[in-house]
Structure formats: structure tokens, C-alpha cells
Write an enzyme that holds these catalytic residues in place. Sequence first.
Site, PDB file in Angstrom:
ATOM      1  N   GLU A   1      -0.007  -1.270   5.641  1.00  0.00           N
ATOM      2  CA  GLU A   1       1.071  -0.828   6.520  1.00  0.00           C
ATOM      3  C   GLU A   1       0.908   0.645   6.858  1.00  0.00           C
ATOM      4  OE1 GLU A   1       5.003   0.942   7.578  1.00  0.00           O
ATOM      5  OE2 GLU A   1       3.677   1.436   5.906  1.00  0.00           O
TER       6      GLU A   1
ATOM      7  N   ASP B   1       0.836  -1.209   0.000  1.00  0.00           N
ATOM      8  CA  ASP B   1       0.000   0.000   0.000  1.00  0.00           C
ATOM      9  C   ASP B   1       0.866   1.253   0.000  1.00  0.00           C
ATOM     10  OD1 ASP B   1       0.691  -0.812   2.684  1.00  0.00           O
ATOM     11  OD2 ASP B   1      -0.662   0.739   3.429  1.00  0.00           O
TER      12      ASP B   1
END
Length: 389
Positions: free
Chosen positions: A137, A75
Site C-alpha cells: 500500500e 506493509d
Amino acid sequence: MSTRFTPREMLEKLISFNTVSDRSNLDLISFVETYLGEFDISSQRVPDETGSKASLHACIGPAVDGGVVLSAHTDVVPVEGQSWSHDPFLAWEENGRLYGRGSADMKGFAATVLAKVPDFVAADLARPIHIALSYDEEVGCFGAAPLASDLLARGPRPGYAIVGEPTNMRVVTGHKGIAVFKTRIQGHPAHSSQLHRGVSAISAAAKLISWLDARTAENKAEADPECPFEPPYTTLHSGVIKGGEAHNITARHCEFVTDIRLLPGDSKEAWLNAYKSFIEAEVLPDMKAISADCAIDVEELAYVPGLSEEADGLAETEVRRLTGDNARHVVVYATEGGIFQEHGLSTVVCGPGSIDQAHQADEYIELAELDRCASFLDRLVAGMTQKQS
């Protein structure tokens, strides 16, 4: 014939997937699954509760213990509100740099690892290489713990992990943790001319934030001068607050968000328990004396453990040998490294690019950094092909 990519080509491909944390990352995961499948590498998805996101892990080499995990998150942070000179999800090159969202943080490491898959497969590995790609994350490291648990449950058990956040290929052996929580305060509205009949949720919030600030000041005063972190103490900070209806009404509601940046080994539970004890003993009684409806609720939003420096840790020993970096490096931002360490794996953070580029408009990575990472992985593979007696 299997598809081959250079690290730069793979990075361009990964950047093209818009994996901002509020979106699905499944297109990227599907691409990696297909790519690995071309080399007869099976992989395992670890989906989130919604099924709209997933982590992925794969094992290359013999099914024996003692290998290495190469870990990256898929991400990226949003681009809205930033002034980009080009499409952030269409990579472009200028002056030896490759630009695009996630180029440094941290698709550069993921791309180099994936580009090296053909070399991993061709090598006569004595121990396996595990590839681990996570989701979310950037919003709390929510995907890393299920990923680590699934990887370890399936086996074989790795010996250590490398989290490839951008460190300019320096060996980072410690980082702070982070605990994020929201405090919601229910006051009692009254006209401000009759202040004694009301309870201001904003005033209560001010007391709590002042308490948090005082703890930071105490930590600063008591800081160990030998501590390598900057600042060398745990900090408590409230960055978002909202509440109130009008200037002449005691606020019915107020809420604010706090993060605690914890030194490794500092207890999140101890800090939250102390905070809640202060609420129960010093703030809430006076509020409830005026209205029984008053309340204070503390909701934990996220927690990422710190990465503790390891005495004679396998990860540090191996990665220092491969990089030649023997200096002491710690960082104050959190990574998934602490999560892998909590799962029992010796862990360091080491990857291409600069953290200064993370989350910035026109984010970039020096192409030379990809080359350095590729050479590092070549040395890693060479060391893992040496049969142990």
C-alpha cells in the site's frame, strides 16, 4: 487449544514483523494463516508476481452475500534516517501509548480485527465478516486491486468495506486520488558557449514543470468554495529531479517525478493526455529541430483512485450508526478505499489512531484507540447477528 490475543498483544506481534515495503511480508502472512487455522478458518493468499509478497483474505460466517470487508495493509514505511528511541520493530509502552513502526499506520486496525476473530467465530453471524490484508500500500497500493478481485471472484459478495486507516475512529467518506509518473528527457549535448547547437534537457524539464505549476494555479483560481478538501482542488507537483553533467554542457538527460493529487472523480487520463499534448505540440518540435535524437518519455508509476462520497451509501450508513459520528470528514491522502469502491463496494475509511503519527519516528497509537476500535467491532458483530426477516 486456540491461541487468544488481546488487541495490544496482537499489535505487539504484528509490529515484530519487519514488513517495510522493500521486504517480504510472508512471515506475517504465514503467522496470520496459522492463527486463523486454529479457529478452522480457511484463508486465501493472493501473491505478487515475484512470489515474495502476498495479500490474504478470509471469510468468517455464513457463505451469503451482504457481509462486510475489514481491510488493512501489512506493509510499513522505512525507518532509516529517523531517530528512534527504541527498536522500531520491538513494541514498547509508555504513558498509555504503544510505540513501534506501523502501530498507527495501520497494524493497529489489523491487530484489533485479528484479536476479535474468536468473537467473530463464536457469534451467530447472519452475514459474513471478510478479513482482507494487502501488501505494498505504501508504495502505490499495488496489492489491493488483485486482492479485491480475488475476494469478489471467490464470493460471497460483501455489501460494503471498511478500510481501517487511522482516523481516530471518525468516518471518512472521501479522499483524493494520486497519479505518479516519471518524465525522462533526452537532450543534445553541446558546449554552453555554443548553446544554439545543443538542446538542454534541463531547460525542457523547466518548461514542463512550469506547465504543471500553471495548471495547479488555474485549479486554485477555479476551485469550488464548497469543496470539502484542503486544498479544494487538484494539485500537480514535481518532487524529485536530476540531470546534467557539467555547468558548461547542455544537459543530455534530465528526469523528474510528478504526482497529481486528484479530486474524486477527476480524470487521471485527462490530465496525462493534456500533459502529453503539450509536450508534442509545444516542447518536442523545437528540440527535434536541432537533433532528431531528442525525446521525451512519460512513464506512469502508480495510480490510486480517489474515494467518492456516496449518496446514501451502505458503508457510511452502517459505520455512522456504529460510531455515532455524523460529521462530514474527508482527507487529502490516498488509501485503498478508492480501489474497493472501484470494484463496486460501498466503502468508508475508519480506524484507530491518528494519521499525524503515520511515518514518524517513535510512531505510536493510544491504547484507548485500540479499545475504541474493539468496542466498535463488538457493536458491528452484534448488529450482524440479528437475523433479517
